[in-house]
Structure formats: structure tokens, C-alpha cells
Design a protein around this motif. Structure first.
Motif, short mmCIF file in Angstrom:
data_model
loop_
_atom_site.label_atom_id
_atom_site.label_comp_id
_atom_site.label_asym_id
_atom_site.label_seq_id
_atom_site.Cartn_x
_atom_site.Cartn_y
_atom_site.Cartn_z
N GLU A 165 -10.64 11.39 -9.57
CA GLU A 165 -9.88 12.63 -9.59
C GLU A 165 -8.76 12.50 -10.62
O GLU A 165 -8.23 11.40 -10.81
CB GLU A 165 -9.29 12.82 -8.18
N SER A 166 -8.40 13.59 -11.28
CA SER A 166 -7.32 13.51 -12.27
C SER A 166 -6.02 13.06 -11.60
O SER A 166 -5.52 13.71 -10.68
CB SER A 166 -7.11 14.88 -12.93
N ALA A 167 -5.48 11.94 -12.07
CA ALA A 167 -4.29 11.36 -11.43
C ALA A 167 -3.06 12.24 -11.61
O ALA A 167 -2.18 12.29 -10.75
CB ALA A 167 -4.01 9.98 -11.99
N THR A 168 -3.00 12.94 -12.73
CA THR A 168 -1.83 13.80 -12.99
C THR A 168 -1.83 14.97 -12.00
O THR A 168 -0.81 15.30 -11.39
CB THR A 168 -1.88 14.34 -14.43
N ILE A 169 -3.01 15.55 -11.84
CA ILE A 169 -3.14 16.70 -10.95
C ILE A 169 -2.95 16.26 -9.49
O ILE A 169 -2.29 16.92 -8.70
CB ILE A 169 -4.50 17.39 -11.19
N LYS A 170 -3.49 15.09 -9.16
CA LYS A 170 -3.38 14.55 -7.80
C LYS A 170 -1.90 14.31 -7.43
O LYS A 170 -1.43 14.65 -6.36
CB LYS A 170 -4.15 13.24 -7.73
N SER A 176 5.76 14.75 -12.66
CA SER A 176 4.39 14.23 -12.76
C SER A 176 3.52 15.02 -13.72
O SER A 176 2.85 14.44 -14.57
CB SER A 176 3.75 14.17 -11.37
N LEU A 177 3.53 16.33 -13.60
CA LEU A 177 2.58 17.11 -14.40
C LEU A 177 3.11 17.34 -15.80
O LEU A 177 4.28 17.68 -15.97
CB LEU A 177 2.33 18.45 -13.71
N GLY A 178 2.22 17.19 -16.77
CA GLY A 178 2.63 17.41 -18.15
C GLY A 178 2.53 18.86 -18.53
O GLY A 178 1.53 19.28 -19.12
N CYS A 204 1.16 11.28 -28.57
CA CYS A 204 0.30 10.76 -27.51
C CYS A 204 0.78 11.12 -26.09
O CYS A 204 1.95 11.00 -25.78
CB CYS A 204 0.23 9.24 -27.65
N ASN A 205 -0.16 11.53 -25.29
CA ASN A 205 0.03 11.59 -23.84
C ASN A 205 -0.69 10.34 -23.33
O ASN A 205 -1.89 10.21 -23.59
CB ASN A 205 -0.63 12.86 -23.28
N PRO A 206 -0.04 9.39 -22.70
CA PRO A 206 1.22 9.45 -21.96
C PRO A 206 2.43 8.81 -22.65
O PRO A 206 3.49 8.75 -22.03
CB PRO A 206 0.88 8.59 -20.75
N1 GLU Z 1 -2.27 17.17 -19.49
C1 GLU Z 1 -1.24 17.34 -18.52
C2 GLU Z 1 -0.86 16.00 -17.94
O1 GLU Z 1 -1.25 15.00 -18.46
C3 GLU Z 1 -1.63 18.37 -17.49
C4 GLU Z 1 -2.46 17.90 -16.32
C5 GLU Z 1 -3.88 17.65 -16.68
O2 GLU Z 1 -4.51 18.57 -17.21
O3 GLU Z 1 -4.30 16.53 -16.46
O4 GLU Z 1 -0.14 15.93 -17.00
#
Ligand code: GLU
Ligand code: PMP
Length: 402
Positions: free
Chosen positions: A18-23, A42-44, A179-181
């Protein structure tokens, strides 16, 4: 007699993280719903609202009847605006048929992975990397190969590291700059060195995710796709979420070699069709009109970055670098591993993030989600008041660790 229903899920989804950022963002909302005073870093996503003139353009588009399906790769006028943007900002020339608008850069990356990868194909991902890259690559049957750079090299991989990771199965090099993160920004010279390596390896393509292009504190953004040696082998991904504060609009795009654009359009034609009609009209307007709001947001992010670095640097044991773009900071917290506080033992970055959530009520994202288990990510797309308070609480929580 009722029979238990059989719940079969595909191996594909079972294997997906699961997407950790969304979680993490959801965990923070849940805790807040229980009455806790949670600060979520937490959320970008930019905390700013979409600039007014862009919203007005969407309203006008609705009134003008832009409520129907659009061509799958996007309205011609938007693709023309993107063509102009690539020329103006990046020194890149694309034909209209080389541009595909999508429902977010995330979908653009999925379109690309599903269109380009066969089972077992390798994708070199520069690490730390954005969470979704590895899962999208795996979903498409690809194998992520991580090339890691720690804080001591400003989280930026070198060309030599990239070259070492190339094998006969390598199909793609994938990375984001800014870059993200980490917020790190690759300079033109660093990109040129990587481009020279790729140019020597026929059949390897580059996916350059430039969604944070406009949040760059160095004053100049460099696009690897503008480097002649790799211009025909680079796909540039971008979108409206970050630079125009339009995360909820779901609008991304690519500039790509024609055959790749055609494949992505075919893929999207079966999955989702063209992006939202009136949103595309507003996006056209966003690209072609006054960029002052974007520049102002960038200035605000730079100001916050400096404040956040200043405050974090005073916390004993916290190692920080100076990110040059995006709105993230990625401190190394390995100093605290092995310590405990509030009844919790901190052995790794996941533990540390949990510890902060439950002790300081500050939500951050563990670096392990981004391939760096000594770090954690703070999104500083929040008000200065919230940031100050969050870092005060982090400081207090860290000082309890013994
Ligand atoms: N890309 C942003 C983040 O890294 C938004 C959440 C996502 O889409 O994963 O938090
Ligand atoms: N790439 C990176 C590096 C990101 O951080 C994000 C996060 N939103 C995306 C792509 C996806 O953006 P979008 O909202 O356009 O899907």
C-alpha cells in the motif's frame, strides 16, 4: 443455508505494498478523528489553494460546455500549451503527437511501465525514490534495481553508480529531480554525466519525473531530455499537482518519443480515457498565463525550508542536509536506533515514525518506504506555525529517547 463467499484476490494485488504516504496520511486523520491534536507532515501536497485565475478558467469551461469526453491524449489546445511549455522552460521540442495528458503523473508513470516492460525487465531506480515507482514497476512485471545514495552524497547517485547497475536486461532509468523524498536537485553537469552513460547503452530509456520542476531553489531547472545524446531516449514526466497546487485535479503529462506516446495513449484508452475535460481547459490557462503565483509558492517553500533546517539542526543526533527543491526534508536519524522512550523501542525508521506519531502526534513518513531505512520524510508544505510546533514536539520526543 448460506455459503461463505469466496474472496479471491489476485497475486498481483496481494504482492503490492500500500502507498506509505497515503497510509500515513490516513493514520494521521484517524488519530485526529479520535480527538488527538495531530500535525500531519506526511502527505506531499502543497497546502496552498489552486490560484484563482485557474479555478475561474475551469468554471468558465464548465459554463462553455466542456463536459464531454476529450481525445485520449488530451485536448489539442492543452497539448499545444504543453509543447510551448517544453520549449519555453526546458529547451525541448515535441510534436503534438509526442505529448500525452493523463489523470496525474502517477498514471503517466503507470502507462509507461505497462507499455514498456516485459516480465523480468530491469528498471534502475535512483534511491531514495518516490514510493510508487517500485510498486508500479513490479505491477508491470519489471524488476526494480535500486542505486542508492546516502545523505553524505546529498542523496544523489553518480553516473559511475548508474553504469555499474546496467545489465543486458536494463530497460529504463527512473528518477525524480527535484527529488521526492529528499528534495535533492541534479545539476546539469550531474545529469550530463548520467546521460553520457545511458547514451553508451543502446536500448536503455530514461524516465525523468520533473513534477517538482517549479519548486527549485537553485534558480535553474535542468532537464535530462534536453541533452542531445539522450533526447530521443528520454520521456519527461510532469504535471500540475505541485507547481500549480492542483493535486485534486488529477492532471499529468509526458513528452516522449512518438512510439512511446502512442503506446501510452493506447493503454490509457483502455483504462481511463482522456483526463477531465474542464480541468484540461484550466490547465491550458495555467501554463500560458502569469506564473507569479507559482513563483510565490516557491518562495514560501524556500523560506520554510530554511526555517525547518534551522530548527531541526538544533536537535541533538538529527542529521540534515540542505535540499534544493520540492518541499521535503529527509533527516538521517540512525543515531537514535537502539534507544527507547514512551514504552517503545526505536530500532529503525519505521519505529521512529511510529514513535513520533504516538509520542509527539506528528505524522511523518518512514524512509523505508523510499528505500532509505535510516531516514524519515517531513513534508514542509504546511504553515510556519504548524511547522514550528511540529518540530518543537519532535525535539521534545527525541530528547525522551534513552
Ligand atoms: N506524491 C505525494 C507524496 O509523496 C502524494 C501522495 C502520493 O501520491 O503518494 O506524498
Ligand atoms: N512523481 C512524484 C515524484 C511525486 O511526488 C508525485 C506525488 N504526487 C507524483 C509523481 C504523482 O503526481 P500526480 O498528483 O500528478 O499523480
Amino acid at each position: 443455508m448460506s455459503m461463505a463467499s469466496i474472496q479471491h484476490l489476485s497475486q498481483r494485488i496481494l504482492e503490492m505494498e500500500e502507498s506509505a504516504t497515503i497510509k500515513m496520511a490516513q493514520q494521521a486523520r484517524d488519530l485526529a478523528a479520535q480527538g488527538f491534536d495531530v500535525i500531519s507532515l506526511s502527505l506531499g501536497e502543497p497546502d496552498f489553494d489552486t490560484p484563482v485565475h485557474i479555478k475561474e478558467a475551469a468554471k468558465k469551461a464548465l459554463d462553455d460546455g466542456y463536459t464531454k469526453y476529450t481525445p485520449v491524449p488530451g485536448l489539442v489546445e492543452l497539448r499545444k500549451a504543453i509543447q510551448e511549455k517544453f520549449r519555453r522552460d526546458n529547451g525541448m521540442e515535441f510534436g503534438i503527437n509526442q505529448i500525452v495528458v493523463s489523470n496525474g503523473a502517477k498514471q503517466s508513470i503507470a502507462n509507461l511501465a505497462l507499455s514498456l516492460l516485459d516480465e523480468g525487465d530491469e528498471v534502475i531506480i535512483l534511491s531514495p525514490y518516490w514510493v510508487s515507482y517500485s510498486e508500479i514497476v513490479k505491477l508491470a512485471g519489471g524488476v526494480p534495481v535500486f542505486v542508492h545514495a546516502g545523505i553524505e552524497q546529498d542523496f544523489k547517485a553518480t553516473a559511475a553508480q548508474v553504469e555499474k547497475a546496467i545489465t543486458p536486461r536494463t530497460r529504463i532509468l527512473l528518477f525524480s529531480s527535484p527529488c521526492n523524498p529528499t528534495g535533492s536537485v541534479y545539476s546539469y553537469d550531474e545529469l550530463k554525466a548520467i546521460a553520457d552513460v545511458i547514451a553508451r547503452h543502446e536500448g536503455v530509456y530514461i524516465i525523468s519525473d520533473e513534477i517538482y520542476e517549479y519548486i527549485n531553489f537553485t534558480g535553474k531547472h535542468a532537464s535530462i531530455g534536453a541533452i542531445p545524446e539522450v533526447k530521443d531516449r528520454t520521456v519527461t514526466v510532469n504535471g500540475f499537482s505541485k507547481g500549480f497546487a492542483m493535486t485534486g485535479w488529477r492532471l499529468g503529462y509526458i513528452g516522449a518519443p512518438g512510439w512511446i506516446a502512442e503506446a501510452c495513449s493506447k493503454m490509457q484508452g483502455q483504462f481511463t480515457s482522456g483526463a477531465t475535460s474542464f480541468g484540461q481547459k484550466a490547465a491550458t490557462h495555467a501554463l500560458l498565463s502569469d506564473m507569479t503565483p507559482t513563483h510565490e509558492m516557491c518562495d514560501a517553500f524556500r523560506h520554510r525550508r530554511d526555517m525547518v533546517i534551522g530548527l531541526l539542526s538544533q536537535i541533538p543526533g538529527m542529521k540534515v542536509n540542505k535540499p534544493q527543491g520540492a518541499f521535503y526534508i529527509f533527516p538521517d536519524i540512525s543515531e537514535y536506533f537502539g534507544k527507547a522512550g514512551n514504552g517503545m523501542k526505536v530500532q529503525n525508521a519505521d519505529d521512529f515514525s511510529e514513535y513520533l506519531l504516538h509520542t509527539a502526534h506528528v505524522a511523518v513518513v518512514s524512509g523505508s518506504a523510499f528505500g532509505a531505512d535510516k531516514c524519515f520524510r517531513i513534508s514542509y508544505a504546511a504553515s510556519e506555525t504548524e511547522l514550528r510546533e511540529a518540530i518543537r514536539r519532535i525535539d521534545e520526543a527525541v530528547r525522551q529517547l534513552a
